[in-house]
Design a protein around this motif. Structure first.
Motif, PDB file in Angstrom:
ATOM      1  N   ARG A  78       0.835  -1.321   0.458  1.00 15.71           N
ATOM      2  CA  ARG A  78      -0.029  -0.261  -0.201  1.00 15.71           C
ATOM      3  C   ARG A  78       1.011   1.287   0.406  1.00 15.71           C
ATOM      4  O   ARG A  78       0.411   1.999  -0.446  1.00 15.71           O
ATOM      5  N   LEU A 127       2.411   1.445  -3.845  1.00 15.75           N
ATOM      6  CA  LEU A 127       1.802   1.557  -4.602  1.00 15.75           C
ATOM      7  C   LEU A 127       0.747   3.369  -4.205  1.00 15.75           C
ATOM      8  O   LEU A 127       0.838   4.611  -5.033  1.00 15.75           O
ATOM      9  N   THR A 162       1.842   7.499  -6.244  1.00 14.21           N
ATOM     10  CA  THR A 162       0.392   8.001  -6.689  1.00 14.21           C
ATOM     11  C   THR A 162       0.335   9.606  -6.306  1.00 14.21           C
ATOM     12  O   THR A 162      -0.389   9.875  -6.588  1.00 14.21           O
TER      13      THR A 162
END
Length: 128
Positions: A18, A21, A25
């Motif tokens: 998590r 990622l 972003t």
């Protein structure tokens, strides 16, 4: 991912995934929020955390250097403003260059998501 993922075996791996990622972003997420309206730093962290259901939680040590890089690159501008007797806050606003950059990031993100969806769907159809 659900909250149950935190208590499942391998939860440390899921938490790490998590973070990785989210790190990739964060720029897209920050510019997307600023594209709606101006925000100050703490407010921006709260919006990301709440809208991303905790998955997009960004720490100060990550957010402020990112905001400085976006400002240095001309994608956002910052102004200090005081409302009433409160302490001044630094508000961040996306620029036209920032909107163009956001459009490019969104297109890249959509392409990546589509490619991964296609890959996963294709692999899901393969049986040994």
């Amino acid at each position: 991912m659900t909250e149950d993922a935190e208590t499942m075996p391998g939860s440390a791996t899921i938490a790490r995934l998590r973070r990785e990622l989210a790190r990739g972003t964060t720029e897209l997420a920050v510019l997307s929020v600023l594209n709606v309206r101006r925000r100050y730093g703490y407010e921006l962290m709260k919006v990301l955390r709440d809208a991303g259901e905790g998955v997009l939680e960004v720490k100060e040590g990550t957010l402020y250097p990112l905001l400085h890089r976006l400002e240095d690159s001309g994608h956002i501008v910052a102004t200090w403003e005081a409302e009433g007797r409160s302490r001044p806050r630094k508000y961040y606003v996306i620029t036209e260059d920032g909107r163009a950059y956001l459009a490019m990031l969104r297109e890249e993100w959509s392409g990546l998501v589509d490619a991964m969806r296609q890959l996963l769907n294709t692999l899901g159809e393969v049986h040994e």
